[in-house]
Structure formats: C-alpha cells, structure tokens
Design a protein around this motif. Structure first.
Motif, PDB file in Angstrom:
ATOM      1  N   VAL A 131      46.737  40.585  35.759  1.00 26.65           N
ATOM      2  CA  VAL A 131      45.277  40.581  35.871  1.00 26.65           C
ATOM      3  C   VAL A 131      44.892  39.892  37.181  1.00 26.65           C
ATOM      4  N   ARG A 132      43.732  40.249  37.705  1.00 28.14           N
ATOM      5  CA  ARG A 132      43.267  39.671  38.974  1.00 28.14           C
ATOM      6  C   ARG A 132      42.029  38.819  38.696  1.00 28.14           C
ATOM      7  N   CYS A 133      42.210  37.503  38.642  1.00 29.92           N
ATOM      8  CA  CYS A 133      41.086  36.627  38.322  1.00 29.92           C
ATOM      9  C   CYS A 133      40.584  35.905  39.559  1.00 29.92           C
ATOM     10  N   GLY A 134      39.328  36.075  39.842  1.00 29.87           N
ATOM     11  CA  GLY A 134      38.660  35.297  40.874  1.00 29.87           C
ATOM     12  C   GLY A 134      37.773  34.264  40.195  1.00 29.87           C
ATOM     13  N   LEU A 135      36.570  34.682  39.847  1.00 31.71           N
ATOM     14  CA  LEU A 135      35.538  33.741  39.396  1.00 31.71           C
ATOM     15  C   LEU A 135      36.011  32.750  38.331  1.00 31.71           C
ATOM     16  N   ALA A 136      36.750  33.238  37.342  1.00 29.70           N
ATOM     17  CA  ALA A 136      37.165  32.349  36.251  1.00 29.70           C
ATOM     18  C   ALA A 136      38.093  31.254  36.752  1.00 29.70           C
ATOM     19  N   SER A 177      26.540  33.960  39.808  1.00 25.49           N
ATOM     20  CA  SER A 177      27.109  32.721  40.351  1.00 25.49           C
ATOM     21  C   SER A 177      28.093  33.021  41.482  1.00 25.49           C
ATOM     22  N   TYR A 178      28.708  34.200  41.464  1.00 25.15           N
ATOM     23  CA  TYR A 178      29.592  34.617  42.567  1.00 25.15           C
ATOM     24  C   TYR A 178      28.883  34.420  43.911  1.00 25.15           C
ATOM     25  N   GLU A 179      27.632  34.883  43.959  1.00 27.14           N
ATOM     26  CA  GLU A 179      26.919  34.866  45.230  1.00 27.14           C
ATOM     27  C   GLU A 179      26.521  33.443  45.622  1.00 27.14           C
ATOM     28  N   SER A 189      33.894  54.313  41.386  1.00 23.34           N
ATOM     29  CA  SER A 189      33.414  55.079  42.543  1.00 23.34           C
ATOM     30  C   SER A 189      33.276  54.198  43.778  1.00 23.34           C
ATOM     31  N   ARG A 190      34.247  53.302  43.953  1.00 19.86           N
ATOM     32  CA  ARG A 190      34.277  52.452  45.152  1.00 19.86           C
ATOM     33  C   ARG A 190      35.589  52.806  45.848  1.00 19.86           C
ATOM     34  N   GLY A 191      36.505  51.842  46.051  1.00 21.85           N
ATOM     35  CA  GLY A 191      37.772  52.178  46.702  1.00 21.85           C
ATOM     36  C   GLY A 191      38.704  52.933  45.778  1.00 21.85           C
ATOM     37  N   CYS A 227      46.624  42.531  49.573  1.00 19.28           N
ATOM     38  CA  CYS A 227      45.283  42.763  50.130  1.00 19.28           C
ATOM     39  C   CYS A 227      44.913  44.219  49.890  1.00 19.28           C
ATOM     40  N   TRP A 228      43.613  44.520  49.955  1.00 23.50           N
ATOM     41  CA  TRP A 228      43.196  45.846  49.474  1.00 23.50           C
ATOM     42  C   TRP A 228      42.041  46.496  50.214  1.00 23.50           C
ATOM     43  N   LEU A 229      41.643  45.976  51.328  1.00 22.59           N
ATOM     44  CA  LEU A 229      40.507  46.623  51.983  1.00 22.59           C
ATOM     45  C   LEU A 229      40.821  46.821  53.461  1.00 22.59           C
ATOM     46  N   ILE A 274      50.545  49.744  41.059  1.00 25.00           N
ATOM     47  CA  ILE A 274      49.506  50.765  40.907  1.00 25.00           C
ATOM     48  C   ILE A 274      48.342  50.076  40.222  1.00 25.00           C
ATOM     49  N   TRP A 275      47.145  50.292  40.760  1.00 19.23           N
ATOM     50  CA  TRP A 275      46.041  49.525  40.200  1.00 19.23           C
ATOM     51  C   TRP A 275      44.694  50.212  40.358  1.00 19.23           C
ATOM     52  N   SER A 276      43.704  49.621  39.673  1.00 24.81           N
ATOM     53  CA  SER A 276      42.339  50.113  39.724  1.00 24.81           C
ATOM     54  C   SER A 276      41.401  48.954  39.393  1.00 24.81           C
ATOM     55  N   HIS A 277      40.118  49.213  39.347  1.00 24.40           N
ATOM     56  CA  HIS A 277      39.137  48.123  39.191  1.00 24.40           C
ATOM     57  C   HIS A 277      38.014  48.594  38.258  1.00 24.40           C
ATOM     58  N   ILE A 278      37.556  47.688  37.383  1.00 25.17           N
ATOM     59  CA  ILE A 278      36.587  48.064  36.340  1.00 25.17           C
ATOM     60  C   ILE A 278      35.148  47.804  36.772  1.00 25.17           C
ATOM     61  N   ALA A 324      42.330  44.682  35.365  1.00 25.42           N
ATOM     62  CA  ALA A 324      41.268  43.759  34.954  1.00 25.42           C
ATOM     63  C   ALA A 324      40.965  42.693  35.991  1.00 25.42           C
ATOM     64  N   ASN A 325      39.688  42.364  36.130  1.00 25.51           N
ATOM     65  CA  ASN A 325      39.250  41.159  36.840  1.00 25.51           C
ATOM     66  C   ASN A 325      39.043  40.068  35.790  1.00 25.51           C
ATOM     67  N   SER A 326      38.323  38.982  36.147  1.00 29.43           N
ATOM     68  CA  SER A 326      38.187  37.846  35.224  1.00 29.43           C
ATOM     69  C   SER A 326      37.635  38.264  33.867  1.00 29.43           C
ATOM     70  N   ALA A 327      36.515  38.956  33.869  1.00 31.65           N
ATOM     71  CA  ALA A 327      35.868  39.267  32.597  1.00 31.65           C
ATOM     72  C   ALA A 327      36.741  40.196  31.755  1.00 31.65           C
TER      73      ALA A 327
HETATM   74  C1  LIG Z   1      36.929  40.327  43.841  1.00 33.33           C
HETATM   75  C2  LIG Z   1      37.868  41.163  43.108  1.00 33.33           C
HETATM   76  C3  LIG Z   1      38.487  40.702  41.931  1.00 33.33           C
HETATM   77  C4  LIG Z   1      38.118  39.409  41.249  1.00 33.33           C
HETATM   78  O1  LIG Z   1      36.996  39.604  40.428  1.00 33.33           O
HETATM   79  P1  LIG Z   1      36.453  38.440  39.490  1.00 33.33           P
HETATM   80  O2  LIG Z   1      35.369  39.067  38.724  1.00 33.33           O
HETATM   81  O3  LIG Z   1      35.971  37.349  40.405  1.00 33.33           O
HETATM   82  O4  LIG Z   1      37.576  37.994  38.653  1.00 33.33           O
HETATM   83  C5  LIG Z   1      39.456  41.491  41.351  1.00 33.33           C
HETATM   84  N1  LIG Z   1      39.797  42.670  41.884  1.00 33.33           N
HETATM   85  C6  LIG Z   1      39.208  43.162  42.995  1.00 33.33           C
HETATM   86  C7  LIG Z   1      39.610  44.482  43.524  1.00 33.33           C
HETATM   87  C8  LIG Z   1      38.222  42.435  43.630  1.00 33.33           C
HETATM   88  O5  LIG Z   1      37.617  42.939  44.720  1.00 33.33           O
END
Ligand SMILES: *Cc1c(COP(=O)(O)O)cnc(C)c1O
Length: 375
Positions: free
Chosen positions: A218-223, A355-357, A130-132, A80-82, A160-164, A202-205
């Motif tokens: 990789v961290r995939c949600g939407l896909a 579509s996420y929303e 420029s978020r978390g 978890c991350w928030l 160790i991680w980051s988000h695009i 990386a997220n899904s995209a």
């Molecule tokens: C929601 C989220 C994801 C998933 O993103 P998708 O575009 O749905 O794959 C990955 N990483 C973090 C930190 C997120 O908040």
C-alpha cells in the motif's frame, strides 16, 4: 532564540504512524509517500524516520525528488511515477530508482537509457481515476512490450499498480469497480508472462478502510503524517494516528483597539466592542491560506483566538478578547490538538479544503525544526 515562525515536526510521531500502518496492512508491505517535501514535513528527515520504522518502500512523484533522496543517503527501495519526455532515466538507473511507465513511448525512453544493468520499471494502469496510467485498451500492448524488454534483459518489471479515486468513501461503487479492473489488468500481465515483485492500488484511506484494496503493497502518505485521510469515517479516527506537524509563531505585538475599528485590508472585520488584537508574523507568503481570513483560529495562552480580517502576505491579526499577552508569547496555528490547539484538519475545514493542502502549502519563511530523535 525562538523562531519568528516555524514548523515543528515530531519524527517520533512519524515512526509511530508508520509502525501502526505497517502492522495494520500486514501481510501487505508499506510504501511511505514523501513527495512534495514530505507533504511539507521535510522529505529527507521524514523518509529517514519512515525507514527506521520499517517502511519497505518510499514513494515520490518526480525523479528529481527520488534523486534528492539518494543524494541524502537513502538506499532502500524507491519508486517515482510522474515523468515527462526527456526525463533523465540514466540518473534513475544510476540511482537504483524504480521508475513508472504509463506508455510505450515511456518504456522505449527508459530502455534507451539502459547500458549494463536492467532498469527497474513499474507499469501503471488507469483503472478509473482517468489520471496517469495506461488505458485498459492500451494495457495489453504495454505489458507485451514490457515482457519483450524484460526477456532481452533491458528492464525488470518490478511492479504493477494503479490509483483509486474514491478511497475516502469506502462504500462508493467506484472502489469495487477499480479493484475489479485492477485484478483483470493483473491477469492480463500474468498471461503475458510478467511476474512483478509488487502489485499496489491503495493510498492511505484505501489501506485503512478497504482491506480488499491492499494487494501486495500500500502507498500511504497522509496517514503516515498522522492526519486523517477520510474525515468522518470512524475507522480512521479510531486508529491512533498522531499528527506530526505543528505550525507555530511568536507573537509580534498585542494592543487595544476600539469599537468600530476595522481590521486588516478592506476592513472585512470591524470590532463591535473595545477589544485587544495580536499580530502573528506569518501570512500567505508563508502558505497560510488567505481563505482562512475571518475563519480559522490559533492557540495563544491556553485559548483559541479567531483570525480577524484578511490574512496578509506576512502577517495575520487575531482577536485577543481584552487580554494582552506579551510579544514573544507562543502562538500555535495548528498542531496535534492534544492541548486544545486547532488541528490541520480544522484549518482545512475552515478553508474548505483538505488537510493535505494545509500541511503541504505551509512553508515559505517558516523555519523547520525536528523533534523526536532517532531511536
Ligand atoms: C500522493 C499519492 C499517494 C498517497 O496518497 P495518500 O492519500 O496521502 O495516502 C499514493 N499514491 C499516489 C500515486 C499518489 O500520487
């Protein structure tokens, strides 16, 4: 009895997508993100299906979500991350949840909750969203303190991680820049003596479109839910992802209206000719966006039917174009698109959102039904 309105989730589709993504990103591992009630699909059933299909990790935003997964019997690796100050880190420790620290204050709070077993902690660096995450300036201090706590046996730095920021636009220069900052942050951490199990960006995209962003995980949600994280990019649509969610309702009423009749609040739509309309028993109180008024379509008796007038709290009126399907007839708001019904992506375009929303907000009084039994 047929439900008034229900969300039907195909867990086979989830498993299919998870396997497909897992094969695609190999040798990187796959975390399936199930935050926000599994993007509206149901966190626990989707998490279970993802595990069955081989997800190495599950990811959620809040510790409460992580603890709910544990309470439902989930036992795999879970991040978890928030967090906010005062988070129940003792519960995270007891539940074997990996937590994320962005700051020294968070690290110290986590360390203070440790009794016997070392806390599993991942460190997040802000590489340009420029978020978390720790700023690049604070990063050396954060890794140094983490290493100290690790040396003392208080924590184990597992990742160790980051988000695009711009992953749905793979050629955007921010992608290259963020990857470079991430690689530097990893070098700083290594220099400080950290050797985490996983590194991820990386997220899904990103996972699909930029192999260079995959790192160890990789961290995939939407896909994983079968939706396209980068509409308009051919690589994603060609993958063969299967949308898992359909939103359906039962037609409540159909009746004729005359030319000149105004429909729904404010009469934002007025019938030009005599026609027939149907009453769909779901509205913005159920997460049907009011922005879909006069814009989206539903599927009834083998045809698309446009929404007429404003979406109300509990109901929507659709144009049946002279037909009178019986009350009780099936209404599909959106689904896989396989039979011609609109998709969540089409609803998103009609509502000028993503579509996420659409899938995350739909819910309210919709029942949930799961199809695609466990293997
Ligand atoms: C929601 C989220 C994801 C998933 O993103 P998708 O575009 O749905 O794959 C990955 N990483 C973090 C930190 C997120 O908040």
């Amino acid at each position: 009895m047929t439900a008034r309105a229900e969300i039907v989730v195909d867990l086979d589709a989830v498993r299919h997508n998870v396997r497909l993504l897992s094969d695609l990103v190999e040798p990187a591992g796959l975390m399936v993100v199930v935050k926000a009630d599994g993007y509206g699909h149901g966190m626990v059933p989707v998490g279970r299906a993802a595990r069955e299909a081989g997800a190495d990790w599950l990811g959620v935003a809040t510790l409460d979500e992580a603890l709910a997964l544990r309470a439902a019997g989930d036992e795999g690796r879970l991040l978890c991350w928030l967090a906010v100050p005062g988070e129940n880190y003792a519960a995270a420790l007891a539940g074997d949840v990996d937590v994320t620290a962005y700051t020294l204050a968070e690290l110290d709070e986590i360390a203070a909750a440790v009794t016997d077993r070392a806390a599993r902690v991942q460190l997040k660096v802000d590489t340009g969203l420029s978020r978390g995450g720790a700023t690049v300036a604070d990063w050396p201090g954060l890794v140094a303190r983490a290493r100290e706590l690790e040396g003392a046996g208080t924590i184990a730095v597992t990742g160790i991680w980051s988000h695009i920021a711009c992953s749905d636009d793979p050629d955007h220069p921010a992608n290259e820049a963020q990857e470079a900052v991430f690689r530097e942050a990893l070098a700083v951490a290594e220099e400080a003596g950290l050797d985490p199990e996983v590194t991820h960006l990386a997220n899904s995209a990103g996972a699909i479109l930029r192999p260079s962003s995959r790192f160890g995980l990789v961290r995939c949600g939407l896909a994983a839910y079968g939706l396209d994280p980068a509409p308009g990019q051919p690589d994603t649509s060609a993958l063969g992802l299967r949308p898992a969610m359909s939103a359906r309702a039962t037609l409540a009423l159909s009746k004729p209206i005359h030319a000149g009749a105004g429909v729904s609040y404010g009469h934002t739509w007025v019938a030009e000719h005599d026609t027939t309309v149907g009453l769909v028993p779901a509205g913005y109180g159920d997460g049907v966006p009011r922005h879909a008024s006069n814009r989206a379509e539903v599927w009834i008796s083998g045809r698309r039917r446009p929404l007429r007038g404003r979406v109300c709290m509990d109901q929507v009126v659709v144009d049946l174009d002279g037909e009178l399907p019986a009350p009780g007839t099936d209404v599909v708001l959106f689904g896989s698109g396989d039979d011609g019904e609109p998709t969540a992506q089409e609803w998103a375009e009609a509502c000028e959102t993503i579509s996420y929303e659409i899938v995350t907000r739909i819910g309210g009084r919709f029942a949930h039904r799961y199809v695609g039994a466990a293997p």
